[in-house]
Design an enzyme around this catalytic site. Sequence first.
Site, PDB file in Angstrom:
ATOM      1  N   ASP A  33     -75.545 -56.618 -31.342  1.00 49.42           N
ATOM      2  CA  ASP A  33     -74.424 -56.852 -30.426  1.00 49.42           C
ATOM      3  C   ASP A  33     -74.757 -57.896 -29.353  1.00 49.42           C
ATOM      4  O   ASP A  33     -75.905 -58.031 -28.943  1.00 49.42           O
ATOM      5  CB  ASP A  33     -74.051 -55.514 -29.762  1.00 49.42           C
ATOM      6  CG  ASP A  33     -72.708 -55.574 -29.059  1.00 49.42           C
ATOM      7  OD1 ASP A  33     -71.871 -56.428 -29.438  1.00 49.42           O
ATOM      8  OD2 ASP A  33     -72.488 -54.775 -28.134  1.00 49.42           O
ATOM      9  N   ASN A  65     -73.330 -61.226 -29.464  1.00 57.05           N
ATOM     10  CA  ASN A  65     -73.180 -62.602 -29.946  1.00 57.05           C
ATOM     11  C   ASN A  65     -72.118 -63.374 -29.164  1.00 57.05           C
ATOM     12  O   ASN A  65     -72.311 -64.538 -28.809  1.00 57.05           O
ATOM     13  CB  ASN A  65     -72.764 -62.606 -31.417  1.00 57.05           C
ATOM     14  CG  ASN A  65     -73.806 -61.997 -32.319  1.00 57.05           C
ATOM     15  OD1 ASN A  65     -74.939 -61.752 -31.894  1.00 57.05           O
ATOM     16  ND2 ASN A  65     -73.445 -61.746 -33.571  1.00 57.05           N
ATOM     17  N   ASN A  91     -63.887 -53.824 -36.303  1.00 60.52           N
ATOM     18  CA  ASN A  91     -63.935 -55.255 -35.966  1.00 60.52           C
ATOM     19  C   ASN A  91     -62.789 -56.074 -36.560  1.00 60.52           C
ATOM     20  O   ASN A  91     -62.568 -57.223 -36.171  1.00 60.52           O
ATOM     21  CB  ASN A  91     -65.292 -55.877 -36.361  1.00 60.52           C
ATOM     22  CG  ASN A  91     -66.436 -55.464 -35.448  1.00 60.52           C
ATOM     23  OD1 ASN A  91     -67.580 -55.311 -35.893  1.00 60.52           O
ATOM     24  ND2 ASN A  91     -66.164 -55.280 -34.159  1.00 60.52           N
TER      25      ASN A  91
HETATM   26  C1  IPE Z   1     -70.527 -52.883 -32.755  1.00 56.60           C
HETATM   27  O1  IPE Z   1     -70.283 -53.817 -31.772  1.00 56.60           O
HETATM   28  C2  IPE Z   1     -70.355 -53.520 -34.097  1.00 56.60           C
HETATM   29  C3  IPE Z   1     -71.354 -54.519 -34.463  1.00 56.60           C
HETATM   30  C4  IPE Z   1     -72.356 -54.928 -33.746  1.00 56.60           C
HETATM   31  C5  IPE Z   1     -71.193 -55.092 -35.771  1.00 56.60           C
HETATM   32  P1  IPE Z   1     -68.867 -53.973 -31.067  1.00 56.60           P
HETATM   33  O2  IPE Z   1     -69.012 -55.128 -30.131  1.00 56.60           O
HETATM   34  O3  IPE Z   1     -67.812 -54.056 -32.086  1.00 56.60           O
HETATM   35  O4  IPE Z   1     -68.728 -52.608 -30.290  1.00 56.60           O
HETATM   36  P2  IPE Z   1     -67.861 -52.245 -29.004  1.00 56.60           P
HETATM   37  O5  IPE Z   1     -66.462 -52.713 -29.271  1.00 56.60           O
HETATM   38  O6  IPE Z   1     -68.468 -52.962 -27.842  1.00 56.60           O
HETATM   39  O7  IPE Z   1     -67.999 -50.770 -28.870  1.00 56.60           O
HETATM   40  C1  IPE Z   2     -71.633 -58.380 -32.408  1.00 57.53           C
HETATM   41  O1  IPE Z   2     -71.455 -59.247 -31.350  1.00 57.53           O
HETATM   42  C2  IPE Z   2     -71.188 -58.969 -33.743  1.00 57.53           C
HETATM   43  C3  IPE Z   2     -69.958 -58.383 -34.296  1.00 57.53           C
HETATM   44  C4  IPE Z   2     -69.336 -57.353 -33.819  1.00 57.53           C
HETATM   45  C5  IPE Z   2     -69.393 -59.027 -35.470  1.00 57.53           C
HETATM   46  P1  IPE Z   2     -70.080 -59.275 -30.546  1.00 57.53           P
HETATM   47  O2  IPE Z   2     -69.190 -60.279 -31.209  1.00 57.53           O
HETATM   48  O3  IPE Z   2     -69.536 -57.926 -30.397  1.00 57.53           O
HETATM   49  O4  IPE Z   2     -70.546 -59.852 -29.153  1.00 57.53           O
HETATM   50  P2  IPE Z   2     -70.016 -59.398 -27.730  1.00 57.53           P
HETATM   51  O5  IPE Z   2     -70.248 -57.913 -27.630  1.00 57.53           O
HETATM   52  O6  IPE Z   2     -68.559 -59.752 -27.682  1.00 57.53           O
HETATM   53  O7  IPE Z   2     -70.839 -60.174 -26.770  1.00 57.53           O
HETATM   54 MG    MG Z   3     -69.824 -56.471 -28.990  1.00 55.54          MG
END
Ligand code: IPE
Ligand code: IPE
Ligand code: MG
Length: 234
Positions: free
Chosen positions: A16, A18, A64
């Site tokens: 998480d 990114n 997602n």
């Molecule tokens: C969890 O991260 C899913 C992945 C890292 C693939 P999210 O960014 O989707 O989770 P929440 O929304 O912050 O709980």
């Molecule tokens: C995790 O990183 C990757 C996926 C859920 C695909 P995020 O895209 O959730 O990154 P943040 O949490 O918004 O920084």
């Molecule tokens: Mg995230």
Amino acid sequence: MTDKILLPEHIGIIMDGNGRWAKKRGLPRNMGHKKGAEVFEDISKYCKELGIKWLTVYAFSTENWRRPKEEVDGVMNLMRSYLKNMKKAANEHIAVRFIGDKTPFDEDLLRLMEEAENADVGEVITTVQIALNYGGRDEIVHAVKEIVNDIKAGKLSSEDISEESISARLYSGTPEADLIIRPSGEERLSNFLIWESAYSEFVFMDVLWPDFTRKDLDKAIEEYSRRNRRFGGL
Ligand code: IPE
Ligand code: IPE
Ligand code: MG
């Protein structure tokens, strides 16, 4: 890392942060996913070097899909290019498996996933499970449906429903997770390995996933090694 460290057999990582990593640099979110994918490859290799048996990474959750189409397509295309470019030599001794609901994926992606799962990697040291369209609750629902079907087909009787018979029908074919790491500063599971984390140790870290290094993994394993796991006993 020092030699006295107790290595977890199964590590789960919620990759998480990114999007925030990209935002901090004024880049589109998908650039964060790209950097995150590179980190994933390096950490998989490091797990192999350490001799970790199982690594499960959360790449895309059942929730997602709520993101803009452009971002979802970007993540799926990254998965395609990762699978196409998997270098044989670099991935020796690393087996790849996918966990999650595969039904919504395009035919070409499914083929690439299957090729990766069937690739000859020699003697397996680390099995990397990529959780794609994965949700812990969905995984349990899927297991319950299989149990009902097996009962209807006469292959199982309702008296045989047990923790073991549910575990055996989960997507993941691993023992339960020993250590679950979540970078990015969030401190929640977000539907990752719900059943398999009943007795996991959790390490939450402030680093964003694209900045995560081998040293961060060392730190998490060292922290795990200091924990006293009791499993309800004394
Ligand atoms: C969890 O991260 C899913 C992945 C890292 C693939 P999210 O960014 O989707 O989770 P929440 O929304 O912050 O709980
Ligand atoms: C995790 O990183 C990757 C996926 C859920 C695909 P995020 O895209 O959730 O990154 P943040 O949490 O918004 O920084
Ligand atoms: Mg995230």
